[in-house]
Motif scaffolding. Sequence first.
Motif, short mmCIF file in Angstrom:
data_model
loop_
_atom_site.label_atom_id
_atom_site.label_comp_id
_atom_site.label_asym_id
_atom_site.label_seq_id
_atom_site.Cartn_x
_atom_site.Cartn_y
_atom_site.Cartn_z
N MET A 170 -101.95 -10.39 -14.19
CA MET A 170 -100.54 -10.40 -13.83
C MET A 170 -100.39 -10.97 -12.42
N ASN A 171 -99.63 -12.08 -12.28
CA ASN A 171 -99.47 -12.70 -10.98
C ASN A 171 -98.36 -12.02 -10.19
N ASN A 186 -91.26 -8.92 -11.15
CA ASN A 186 -90.27 -8.77 -12.23
C ASN A 186 -90.47 -7.46 -12.98
N ALA A 187 -91.75 -7.15 -13.28
CA ALA A 187 -92.05 -5.90 -13.99
C ALA A 187 -91.63 -4.69 -13.17
N THR A 229 -94.81 -12.13 -11.76
CA THR A 229 -94.74 -11.24 -12.92
C THR A 229 -94.71 -9.79 -12.50
N THR A 230 -95.56 -9.43 -11.52
CA THR A 230 -95.58 -8.06 -11.01
C THR A 230 -94.23 -7.67 -10.43
#
Length: 247
Positions: free
Chosen positions: A1-2, A8-9, A5-6
């Motif tokens: 997970m870049n 956004n999550a 992405t982190t």
Amino acid sequence: MNAVTTANATQNAKKEIRENGFSVIEGIYDDSEIQQLLSAIENVDTSGETFRKSANLFAIRQFLKEIPETLPLIFTDKLKHIIKEICGESCFVVKSIFFDKPGESNWFVAYHQDLTISVAKRIETENFGPWTVKQGQFAVQPPLDILEDIFTIRIHLDEANENNGALKVIEKSHSKGIYRPETIDWQKEKEITCNVPKGGIMLMKPLLLHSSGRTTNNARRRVIHIEFSNKKLPGNLQWSEKTVIPC
């Protein structure tokens, strides 16, 4: 997970925790990071009073105190970003436990809320009580505002699903104050099984009603449970496991 992405999550998780009381984020630890954590745990002396061993469960209370070498392994940049966004810059660890539920375990936990905090010693304080002691650790039920401030991260070192005791929760129950399990209205409440893949985390509020079932597929489930707060306790009460998150 870049990083993107982190981020956004984390934003999605923040919204889900606020609305539903919990969220799951996958891919926080890779296999190599998990193996490093497991190696540190397996090499520790388990003879102390903070260790609990039975056929159904192995647990380490005050986990980060007992195995401080896990601190840099747990608090990766990914996890620190999540903590900062959800709890804020000033939060710190207030409780940590490692659970190992073996594949043959029949351990079952009924629906409950996590209503106590761990403190260094018993000091009678207004609106704090009742008190308990487990394996030399003082615990007390604090006022509601302290419980509402806490949030929990459960780091999954194995996959957890409906067949090996993944948590079941009552969605949105964290916003209803003290909620006695015997008063659950199953005509209105929604039960959800929180499947979490290996290397993922579950974030939850302690007031969320939760339970876990027995293992039916002989799959092991190891979890590191860490609670965070940013509140100072009143008077001379002190968090027993207060730990600053490493930079």
